[in-house]
Design a protein around this motif. Structure first.
Motif: not given
Length: 318
Positions: A124-136, A225-241
């Protein structure tokens, strides 16, 4: 054999850097493992507290042309993402002059999270974090620019009028460093060029340059990672374009139901879109193969990546 780009520095050199750029006293420095391109430390300073320092690569003659402006680009991406409410590291200092320590560097505020790729989460936590990453990712792809190209170039008023021109330039830059390695035969280089050239019209169906992270995998998603887990940050964006938002999915995610639900839009099933995505996977395989061969000294990984590229070339053959 170790990466040709990674090199540790002394505590004294780190202390001098913190004194020069933050006017602070370094108390502790701990090398963070896992880096092959940058050399990364977790630092503690008297007033600034906990930070992450990333030192750019040594042996810069080995890196690809676009890799010379990565930290400058990353700082610009973080500003853009923060403006759209995407959680990113707070940049405390960034310098590409190489005047202070002989290397590019970036210092960010430490975030007490762990990479999603290493987090032991419930389903459940994995799905929740992935959902947050998708929204980001969806918010990120909503950021547009007037031209296509690497973020540092576009923000400097450069870039390309069309998506096909942008990818042609990316391919040319890759060839400039890859040809001398002999990874591909001359006939394979011609097939690679032809795969992109013959689809210029298809690529130019993309008319809006959108911000793409281009390295968005689970290792670059930090989580608390503490349940309910949540996204902390998107990192390493140096290759973006700025390019086609579907380039983002060259590293996966399409089979991740949580991420795609958070993204809120399925990928196009049309033949033209599937061909573009195959081209993007080919481009990633070309980049990765060079990195494994020339930068990281990982010949077995290069071989696997080259076979993937050859299979994609066959898939894209007329």
């Amino acid at each position: 054999m170790a990466s040709s780009l990674f090199r540790e520095v002394s505590f004294e050199a780190l202390a001098a850097l913190i004194r020069s750029c933050l006017d602070d006293e370094l108390l502790e420095a701990r090398l963070l493992t896992g880096g092959l391109f940058n050399t990364t430390y977790r630092l503690t300073a008297r007033r600034s507290g906990e930070m992450v320092l990333r030192l750019g690569p040594v042996n810069r003659h080995l890196i690809m042309p676009f890799e010379h402006k990565l930290m400058e680009s990353e700082a610009q991406v973080y500003r853009l993402l923060a403006g759209q409410g995407v959680a990113v590291p707070q940049v405390m200092a960034v310098d590409g002059s190489k005047a202070l320590i002989g290397r590019d560097f970036m210092i960010t505020r430490y975030i007490p999270g762990v990479p999603l790729s290493e987090a032991a989460l419930s389903g459940e936590d994995q799905t929740g974090v992935c959902r947050q990453a998708g929204a980001c990712a969806r918010r990120m792809h909503g950021i547009t620019a007037p031209r296509f190209g690497r973020v540092a170039d576009v923000c400097a008023g450069k870039g390309f009028e069309t998506w096909a021109e942008c990818l042609e330039s990316e391919l040319f830059e890759w060839e400039s460093v890859a040809r001398p390695t002999g990874m591909y035969t001359p006939s394979e280089h011609e097939r690679i060029r032809a795969a992109f050239r013959s689809r210029a019209g298809l690529l130019n169906g993309i008319t809006v340059p959108r911000l793409v992270h281009a390295d968005l995998w689970a290792g670059n998603v930090l989580v608390f990672p503490q349940s309910p887990a949540r996204l902390a940050a998107i990192i390493d964006a140096d290759r973006a374009f700025f390019g086609d938002s579907e380039l983002e999915f060259s590293l996966g995610w399409t089979a991740n139901e949580g991420f795609m639900a958070g993204y809120g839009r399925p990928l196009s099933p049309e033949k033209e879109a599937r061909e573009r995505r195959a081209l993007y996977r080919l481009l990633f395989a070309l980049w990765d193969g060079y990195v494994y061969q020339a930068e990281y000294n990982m010949p077995q990984e290069m071989e696997r990546t080259r076979e993937r590229a050859r299979a994609l070339l066959d898939e894209l053959a007329p």
